[in-house]
Design a protein around this motif. Structure first.
Motif, PDB file in Angstrom:
ATOM      1  N   TYR A 316     -31.295 -40.889 -11.644  1.00  0.00           N
ATOM      2  CA  TYR A 316     -30.622 -40.278 -12.772  1.00  0.00           C
ATOM      3  C   TYR A 316     -29.408 -39.489 -12.299  1.00  0.00           C
ATOM      4  N   THR A 330     -28.400 -43.914 -18.516  1.00  0.00           N
ATOM      5  CA  THR A 330     -28.792 -42.557 -18.019  1.00  0.00           C
ATOM      6  C   THR A 330     -29.784 -41.923 -18.967  1.00  0.00           C
ATOM      7  N   LEU A 333     -33.150 -43.310 -18.400  1.00  0.00           N
ATOM      8  CA  LEU A 333     -33.792 -42.722 -17.227  1.00  0.00           C
ATOM      9  C   LEU A 333     -34.329 -41.308 -17.537  1.00  0.00           C
TER      10      LEU A 333
END
Length: 743
Positions: A316, A330, A333
């Motif tokens: 991340y 992102t 994640l």
């Protein structure tokens, strides 16, 4: 009171004080010399008694046996006996002496040997003395014949009289001696008594062991019953109070111990669960993804999830930097990371629930165990008194059981001893036939008789000397009076009536003692009176002595005879001499010398000028004699003899005579001599040999101080001629060779 003069002893003489008298070697020799007939008589009597005893005594023979007290024989069955147990108390050995002398033991010997039929014991052959004694005793006894028990008892006493048992020094050996008239009988009875003692000791021990065994059997049965009853009481008490025992003690005690152990363990588990629960609660408030949380829990699931979370976190970060935080990838994640965080949190909550459950379980287990322990403690408090009673019952049961075991062991030992009896005594020397008699011992008896006779003779001799209160020697007179003894006059009286008759038949008349010196001028009697005259003449060299009084303590001591002979002895020497009868009570001198006189001293005192008319003169000796003639006894004789007229008369007589001898009355019965003593110049005291006591002499002399001062000397009168020879034996056999006792 008059005191005798002090005794002086030379340094080379040995003397001791004995009963108030000085006992020297010379004194002892004198006593033995004077009293040897007494000693010889005692010795002869003692030897005669010994010879009579030896001639009449029955010979006796003594047989001896010896018995030893030995405890080592009794140690055969005693496995626990030590070395000290072999020692015997001395009192036990001395007690065996009394056992051997006991009536029961001697009676068994009498019955076994049939001694009641023996002539030496049943009295069928008595001696002469026994016959006489039997006749005398029969006068005090009933005429009934003696019973068998009485006969046996008499024989027992006869044996005990001749039996002697004693301990040999400090050993454990007893010496048994029996004395009998026959040596064979002595041996027989001595061995029989020894055998009876050994057998009696074995029988006594057997009977003692038998009685002990019977008592032990009875006692063992009682103890067995008591032990069984005690065990049953213990078991009943346990069942009644639910007391169960195990190998480690009572079950309740064991349970309480186990529960205490489990309770301690449960409390430890509860504390541990509480600690884990508190820890998980503390972790729940923190970031679950932190390393400390993961490390604290140490859970594989959380560890795996955290590893995934860290990988996603790294990815991340990389994607956020590369693509930005708003990028869909992102965000995806981030969502996965949040899901992982949630999963970790859920796992932690699950673990916390598990810890909480474990903690609750531990608390419940601890509470349960605590409750059980409290219940058991409460139960133990209720059963405490029961356990105390139980211990008492168990102690009593153990005691009875131990007693029973001990008595059972003693019973078995006593049973064995009963079948194998041993005695502490054994015969180490049997009696043998004696080859010589034991009594009477001739030599020893003769020596004993001689010694006993000498001792008796010496005792009698010294008793006669020291216990008698009479005087026999000049030394005793000088010691008692403190004045010189002028001599010892032998007894010139006829020794017996037969001798007096013989003298009378030979001479035609009875011997006249008042003129003995005239008839026997060379006798010892006359020579002793000459010695008195010489002593007076010596005293006259320093002072005037003309009036001489002859006096004695008591009547019949011979003073009149002494006065008459003394005056005639002086007159024979040619000196003007006057003899006066001054005894106005008995007038013995007047009856001897002038029995026909009609007047005398009393008339002269009334008319001094008529002295020549009243005085009578002896043609043979030239002695003038003034008699005393009174119609009856004068009540004032002392006043007459000591009067002024008497003093004037004596003053007149001193001018005409060189010697004036006055026969005075005795000192003790009357006071005439004491009243006359101031008028005389010297006084000669007549003491009867072996008759006048010291007490009478002391009382007579101490009564008048004037008489003591005028006392010139004393003379022993009427001495036994034979005794006198023994007393003066030290002077030699030729001492009396100058004397001629018979005309």
């Amino acid at each position: 009171m008059y005191q005798p003069r002090e005794q002086f002893q030379s340094g080379h003489r040995f003397a001791i004080e004995f009963g108030g008298a000085v006992l020297s070697f010379e004194r002892v020799t004198d006593v033995l010399r004077r009293q040897w007939p007494v000693i010889a008589t005692c010795v002869a009597a003692a030897l005669t008694l010994v010879l009579v005893y030896l001639a009449t005594a029955q010979p006796m023979y003594t047989a001896n046996a010896r018995i030893m007290m030995d405890t080592r024989q009794t140690q055969v069955l005693d496995k626990d006996s030590g070395t000290n147990s072999a020692l015997i108390d001395t009192g036990f050995v001395d007690s065996q002496v009394e056992v051997i002398n006991s009536d029961d033991l001697i009676l068994s010997v009498v019955r076994r040997l049939h001694l009641t039929e023996d002539p030496d014991f049943n009295g069928s052959n008595p001696g002469a003395l026994a016959v006489v004694l039997g006749k005398i005793m029969s006068l005090f006894e009933s005429g009934e014949p003696p019973s068998q028990d009485r006969i046996e008892h008499a024989v027992v006493e006869a044996i005990q009289k001749n039996l002697r048992v004693e301990r040999v020094l400090q050993t454990y050996v007893l010496s048994l001696s029996y004395k009998a008239r026959s040596p064979d009988k002595a041996v027989k009875i001595a061995n029989a008594i020894a055998d009876a003692y050994i057998v009696g000791a074995l029988e006594a021990k057997y009977q003692s062991t038998k009685r002990a065994t019977e008592w032990l059997q009875q006692r063992s049965v009682e103890l067995s019953e008591q032990a069984t009853a005690s065990d049953q009481a213990v078991q009943s008490f346990k069942a009644e109070h639910n007391i169960v025992g195990t190998s480690r003690g009572l079950m309740s005690e064991q349970q309480l111990s186990d529960l205490n152990t489990q309770l301690v363990q449960a409390r430890a588990g509860t504390a541990e669960a509480k600690a884990r629960l508190d820890r998980i609660n503390a972790i729940s408030d923190q970031d679950v993804a932190q390393t400390t949380v993961t490390d604290a829990l140490n859970n594989p699931v959380i560890t795996r999830l955290r590893a995934q979370y860290l990988d996603l976190q790294a990815q991340y970060s990389d994607w956020s930097r590369r693509y930005g935080a708003t990028h869909q990838a992102t965000i995806n994640l981030a969502n996965k990371m949040e899901e992982l965080r949630k999963n970790i949190a859920d796992e932690i909550h699950r673990i916390a629930d598990a810890y909480r459950s474990d903690y609750e379980i531990a608390k419940s287990r601890e509470a349960s165990l605590d409750k059980n322990v409290k219940d058991l403690v409460a139960q133990a408090g209720h059963t405490g008194q029961a356990e105390v009673k139980l211990r008492d019952l168990e102690s009593a049961a153990d005691t009875y059981r131990n007693l029973y075991n001990n008595f059972l062991e003693k019973l078995q030992s006593a049973t064995q001893n009963q079948s194998f009896p041993l005695s502490e005594a054994r015969l180490i020397s049997t009696a043998t036939k004696p080859d010589r008699k034991s009594s009477p011992r001739t030599v020893l008896a003769l020596i004993g008789g001689l010694v006993g006779g000498l001792c008796l003779g010496f005792g009698c001799a010294f008793a006669r000397e020291f216990l008698s209160d009479v005087l026999r020697t000049p030394g005793e007179v000088e010691e008692e009076l403190g004045v010189k003894c002028l001599g010892v006059l032998p007894d010139v009286r006829p020794p017996s009536k037969a001798s007096a008759l013989l003298s009378k038949s030979a001479t035609g008349s009875a011997p006249d003692l008042s003129r003995y010196v005239v008839d026997h001028p060379f006798s010892r009697f006359a020579e002793t009176l000459r010695n008195i005259k010489v002593s007076i003449d010596v005293a006259r060299l320093t002072r005037e002595i003309k009036v001489i009084g002859i006096v004695s303590s008591l009547p019949k001591e011979g003073k009149t005879t002494v006065a008459a002979n003394f005056a005639q002895l002086i007159a024979l020497t040619g000196h003007p001499t006057l003899l006066i009868d001054g005894d106005l009570h008995t007038r013995s001198l007047t009856r001897e010398l002038a029995p026909n006189a009609k007047t005398g001293l009393v008339e002269t005192l009334n008319d001094p000028a008529s002295l020549g008319y009243h005085v009578q003169r002896s043609k043979e000796t030239g002695l003038d004699f003034l008699p005393s003639v009174v119609a009856s006894r004068l009540v004032n004789s002392a006043d007459v003899i000591g009067s002024k007229a008497m003093a004037e008369l004596l003053k007149s007589l001193r001018e005409h005579y060189e010697y004036i001898v006055i026969d005075l009355a005795p000192v003790m019965p009357v006071a005439d001599s004491k009243a006359f003593s101031p008028l005389i110049d010297a006084m000669v005291y007549v003491i009867e040999w072996g008759q006048t006591t010291r007490s009478a002499l002391q009382e007579s002399i101490s009564g008048s101080e004037v008489l003591q001062k005028k006392l010139l000397g004393a003379v022993l009168n009427r001495a036994n001629p034979k005794m006198l020879k023994r007393i003066e034996a030290y002077k030699g056999k030729h001492h009396n060779s100058y004397y001629v006792e018979h005309a």
